[in-house]
Design a protein around this motif. Structure first.
Motif, PDB file in Angstrom:
ATOM      1  N   GLN A  89       0.803  -1.218   0.000  1.00 24.97           N
ATOM      2  CA  GLN A  89       0.000   0.000   0.000  1.00 24.97           C
ATOM      3  C   GLN A  89       0.840   1.274   0.000  1.00 24.97           C
ATOM      4  O   GLN A  89       0.314   2.346  -0.244  1.00 24.97           O
ATOM      5  N   HIS A  90       2.133   1.171   0.291  1.00 22.52           N
ATOM      6  CA  HIS A  90       2.909   2.406   0.408  1.00 22.52           C
ATOM      7  C   HIS A  90       4.267   2.265  -0.280  1.00 22.52           C
ATOM      8  O   HIS A  90       5.076   1.437   0.096  1.00 22.52           O
ATOM      9  N   ARG A  91       4.470   3.086  -1.267  1.00 23.92           N
ATOM     10  CA  ARG A  91       5.685   3.045  -2.061  1.00 23.92           C
ATOM     11  C   ARG A  91       6.318   4.425  -2.093  1.00 23.92           C
ATOM     12  O   ARG A  91       5.621   5.434  -2.180  1.00 23.92           O
ATOM     13  N   VAL A  92       7.636   4.481  -2.009  1.00 23.10           N
ATOM     14  CA  VAL A  92       8.353   5.743  -2.147  1.00 23.10           C
ATOM     15  C   VAL A  92       9.114   5.717  -3.466  1.00 23.10           C
ATOM     16  O   VAL A  92       9.716   4.712  -3.828  1.00 23.10           O
ATOM     17  N   ASP A  93       9.046   6.839  -4.193  1.00 22.04           N
ATOM     18  CA  ASP A  93       9.653   6.915  -5.520  1.00 22.04           C
ATOM     19  C   ASP A  93      10.472   8.190  -5.607  1.00 22.04           C
ATOM     20  O   ASP A  93       9.949   9.286  -5.399  1.00 22.04           O
ATOM     21  N   PHE A  94      11.762   8.052  -5.910  1.00 24.71           N
ATOM     22  CA  PHE A  94      12.666   9.196  -5.960  1.00 24.71           C
ATOM     23  C   PHE A  94      12.991   9.610  -7.395  1.00 24.71           C
ATOM     24  O   PHE A  94      13.792  10.504  -7.615  1.00 24.71           O
ATOM     25  N   GLY A  95      12.383   8.934  -8.374  1.00 31.17           N
ATOM     26  CA  GLY A  95      12.691   9.223  -9.766  1.00 31.17           C
ATOM     27  C   GLY A  95      13.982   8.554 -10.192  1.00 31.17           C
ATOM     28  O   GLY A  95      14.710   7.951  -9.394  1.00 31.17           O
ATOM     29  N   SER A  96      14.266   8.631 -11.485  1.00 27.07           N
ATOM     30  CA  SER A  96      15.489   8.040 -12.042  1.00 27.07           C
ATOM     31  C   SER A  96      15.632   6.569 -11.685  1.00 27.07           C
ATOM     32  O   SER A  96      16.727   6.078 -11.419  1.00 27.07           O
ATOM     33  N   HIS A  97      14.499   5.858 -11.632  1.00 21.78           N
ATOM     34  CA  HIS A  97      14.446   4.406 -11.426  1.00 21.78           C
ATOM     35  C   HIS A  97      14.703   3.973  -9.985  1.00 21.78           C
ATOM     36  O   HIS A  97      14.780   2.771  -9.724  1.00 21.78           O
ATOM     37  N   VAL A  98      14.827   4.900  -9.041  1.00 21.28           N
ATOM     38  CA  VAL A  98      15.108   4.553  -7.644  1.00 21.28           C
ATOM     39  C   VAL A  98      13.813   4.616  -6.842  1.00 21.28           C
ATOM     40  O   VAL A  98      13.179   5.678  -6.762  1.00 21.28           O
ATOM     41  N   SER A  99      13.406   3.492  -6.258  1.00 25.03           N
ATOM     42  CA  SER A  99      12.172   3.466  -5.476  1.00 25.03           C
ATOM     43  C   SER A  99      12.176   2.248  -4.557  1.00 25.03           C
ATOM     44  O   SER A  99      13.125   1.457  -4.554  1.00 25.03           O
ATOM     45  N   GLY A 192      22.219   5.805  -6.079  1.00 25.21           N
ATOM     46  CA  GLY A 192      21.328   4.960  -6.858  1.00 25.21           C
ATOM     47  C   GLY A 192      20.986   5.572  -8.199  1.00 25.21           C
ATOM     48  O   GLY A 192      21.009   4.894  -9.233  1.00 25.21           O
ATOM     49  N   LYS A 193      20.687   6.863  -8.223  1.00 24.90           N
ATOM     50  CA  LYS A 193      20.351   7.534  -9.484  1.00 24.90           C
ATOM     51  C   LYS A 193      21.547   7.539 -10.431  1.00 24.90           C
ATOM     52  O   LYS A 193      21.402   7.307 -11.640  1.00 24.90           O
ATOM     53  N   ARG A 194      22.722   7.803  -9.878  1.00 24.28           N
ATOM     54  CA  ARG A 194      23.928   7.842 -10.715  1.00 24.28           C
ATOM     55  C   ARG A 194      24.164   6.493 -11.375  1.00 24.28           C
ATOM     56  O   ARG A 194      24.467   6.418 -12.584  1.00 24.28           O
ATOM     57  N   ILE A 195      24.021   5.429 -10.621  1.00 22.97           N
ATOM     58  CA  ILE A 195      24.264   4.089 -11.154  1.00 22.97           C
ATOM     59  C   ILE A 195      23.184   3.698 -12.158  1.00 22.97           C
ATOM     60  O   ILE A 195      23.474   3.153 -13.227  1.00 22.97           O
ATOM     61  N   ALA A 196      21.927   3.985 -11.842  1.00 23.07           N
ATOM     62  CA  ALA A 196      20.833   3.606 -12.734  1.00 23.07           C
ATOM     63  C   ALA A 196      20.933   4.297 -14.089  1.00 23.07           C
ATOM     64  O   ALA A 196      20.618   3.700 -15.128  1.00 23.07           O
ATOM     65  N   LEU A 197      21.382   5.552 -14.096  1.00 28.05           N
ATOM     66  CA  LEU A 197      21.428   6.321 -15.333  1.00 28.05           C
ATOM     67  C   LEU A 197      22.755   6.189 -16.075  1.00 28.05           C
ATOM     68  O   LEU A 197      22.916   6.744 -17.163  1.00 28.05           O
ATOM     69  N   ALA A 198      23.695   5.446 -15.497  1.00 27.35           N
ATOM     70  CA  ALA A 198      25.017   5.303 -16.125  1.00 27.35           C
ATOM     71  C   ALA A 198      24.933   4.412 -17.365  1.00 27.35           C
ATOM     72  O   ALA A 198      24.417   3.291 -17.305  1.00 27.35           O
ATOM     73  N   ASP A 199      25.455   4.907 -18.484  1.00 25.52           N
ATOM     74  CA  ASP A 199      25.489   4.093 -19.705  1.00 25.52           C
ATOM     75  C   ASP A 199      26.582   3.031 -19.656  1.00 25.52           C
ATOM     76  O   ASP A 199      26.454   1.975 -20.277  1.00 25.52           O
ATOM     77  N   ARG A 200      27.655   3.321 -18.933  1.00 27.78           N
ATOM     78  CA  ARG A 200      28.791   2.394 -18.889  1.00 27.78           C
ATOM     79  C   ARG A 200      28.897   1.748 -17.513  1.00 27.78           C
ATOM     80  O   ARG A 200      28.511   2.315 -16.492  1.00 27.78           O
ATOM     81  N   MET A 201      29.457   0.573 -17.487  1.00 30.66           N
ATOM     82  CA  MET A 201      29.560  -0.220 -16.274  1.00 30.66           C
ATOM     83  C   MET A 201      30.596   0.352 -15.312  1.00 30.66           C
ATOM     84  O   MET A 201      31.724   0.641 -15.714  1.00 30.66           O
ATOM     85  N   LEU A 243      16.380   6.510 -18.643  1.00 29.84           N
ATOM     86  CA  LEU A 243      16.124   7.942 -18.621  1.00 29.84           C
ATOM     87  C   LEU A 243      15.716   8.425 -17.231  1.00 29.84           C
ATOM     88  O   LEU A 243      15.275   7.636 -16.385  1.00 29.84           O
ATOM     89  N   GLN A 244      15.832   9.733 -17.004  1.00 35.36           N
ATOM     90  CA  GLN A 244      15.541  10.318 -15.700  1.00 35.36           C
ATOM     91  C   GLN A 244      14.089  10.166 -15.290  1.00 35.36           C
ATOM     92  O   GLN A 244      13.773  10.185 -14.099  1.00 35.36           O
ATOM     93  N   ASP A 245      13.175  10.022 -16.247  1.00 31.25           N
ATOM     94  CA  ASP A 245      11.757   9.877 -15.901  1.00 31.25           C
ATOM     95  C   ASP A 245      11.396   8.426 -15.587  1.00 31.25           C
ATOM     96  O   ASP A 245      10.221   8.048 -15.571  1.00 31.25           O
ATOM     97  N   SER A 246      12.405   7.609 -15.338  1.00 28.73           N
ATOM     98  CA  SER A 246      12.240   6.199 -14.955  1.00 28.73           C
ATOM     99  C   SER A 246      11.707   5.325 -16.088  1.00 28.73           C
ATOM    100  O   SER A 246      11.123   4.262 -15.849  1.00 28.73           O
ATOM    101  N   THR A 247      11.912   5.754 -17.319  1.00 28.33           N
ATOM    102  CA  THR A 247      11.589   4.917 -18.473  1.00 28.33           C
ATOM    103  C   THR A 247      12.882   4.497 -19.157  1.00 28.33           C
ATOM    104  O   THR A 247      13.969   4.976 -18.825  1.00 28.33           O
TER     105      THR A 247
END
Length: 340
Positions: A89-99, A192-201, A243-247
């Motif tokens: 019932q309760h989810r927190v979402d910070f954007g950029s795929h982090v939640s 988390g955002k930095r890692i999720a949006l990173a194109d390279r490993m 992408l930053q919008d979590s898509t």
């Protein structure tokens, strides 16, 4: 005389059932993982490039932990705590795929601070882990859990957390109240955002395969041996960008990639250059790559007589690069594919 157990005994059949029901990887970078010490592991996990495979017994242990949450909530309510919201019932979402999803929010009734709201995190632990937790506390003994709570507190704007762990061996209960540390939460979310949006490993936490944090890691084979993913999906494809919008966006089709599509990918999949050990060269067009395998240049992209699909290259790179005229004839004349 005791009847000998067969390989099709009840326990084995139950375990096989659970293995067949294993969940697909989560679509987001979860708050429960942000305390993991290795940036590379987080990136590989989020990209579905390394996917752990658990035996049935371990999956049953996970189930027991989930079921224990219901008992804990019932017990807390029984002693007067106002437990209002649980995980679904309760989810927190910070954007950029982090939640992430909380186990519960306690509106009131915690004995040490009966009027204060708390986020709640419930765990189970073996005797060894439980004893360590009692001795050293959650911040030192279970830093991933500590950071998970800090992130949840940031997302809910609640400055207290209740951490409750049940020992699976003897049903002892350990509780801690944890204060919000804005600096810890902010750093974890930004990471988390930095890692999720990173194109390279990212770099690994260690290049030593015997390093204690690497030895039992799900990515050990990838980082220290094969350097090769085993999975073909949109997130292991060079065309896909988080992408930053979590898509996720696909350059090949110039479109947002639906979640269900991400799991399988398409026939135009090109292996991400960080997920294979081969040298990459420029291809004949922007949607086809050239990988040098065993000294042979092979095209990777939408499969045809001259272009190998990603599944073929992962199934048997040596066969693809081997120059076997029989394999070449099957691909040329019958649109065959290398499968193993």
């Amino acid at each position: 005389m005791k009847i000998p157990e067969s390989e099709h005994n009840i326990a084995s059949l139950i375990d096989k059932h659970h293995e067949g029901q294993a969940e697909v990887p989560r679509s987001h970078l979860g708050a429960s993982t942000l305390g993991h010490p290795c940036d590379r592991w987080l990136w590989l996990s989020f990209r579905w490039a390394v996917q752990p495979s658990f035996p049935g017994r371990i999956l049953r242990l996970f189930r027991r932990g989930r079921e224990e949450e219901v008992n804990i909530i019932n017990d807390l309510r029984a002693i007067g705590m106002d437990v209002r919201k649980v995980s679904s019932q309760h989810r927190v979402d910070f954007g950029s795929h982090v939640s992430g999803s909380l186990d519960a929010i306690i509106d009131s009734g915690v004995p040490e601070a009966p009027k204060a709201k708390h986020i709640a995190e419930f765990k189970t632990a073996s005797k060894k882990a439980f004893d360590s937790l009692v001795k050293d506390g959650v911040e030192k003994s279970k830093p991933e859990h500590f950071i998970q709570m800090q992130v949840y507190m940031a997302g809910t704007k609640i400055d207290r957390a209740l951490y409750l762990t049940v020992c699976k061996d003897d049903d002892r209960i350990h509780t801690e109240r944890v204060k919000f540390d804005k600096a810890v939460a902010t750093k974890a979310i930004a990471r988390g955002k930095r890692i999720a949006l990173a194109d390279r490993m990212p770099e690994p936490i260690s290049s030593d395969p015997s390093w204690y944090q690497c030895k039992f890691c799900d990515a050990h084979d990838f980082c220290h041996q094969s350097k090769t993913t085993k999975h073909v999906n949109c997130r292991t494809c060079a065309h896909a960008t988080a992408l930053q919008d979590s898509t996720w966006h696909c350059a090949r089709w110039d479109a947002v990639i639906p979640l269900d599509t991400q799991k399988e990918g398409c026939e135009s999949h090109v292996l991400h250059p960080d997920l294979v050990p081969w040298k990459r060269k420029d291809g004949p067009d922007e949607f086809t790559a050239i990988y040098e395998i065993n000294g042979v240049d092979l095209a990777n992209g939408e499969g045809d007589a001259n272009v190998y699909t990603s599944k073929e290259l992962l199934a048997n790179p040596a066969a693809c690069a081997g120059g076997d005229p029989f394999v070449a004839e099957l691909r040329q004349e019958f649109d065959g594919r290398v499968v193993g």
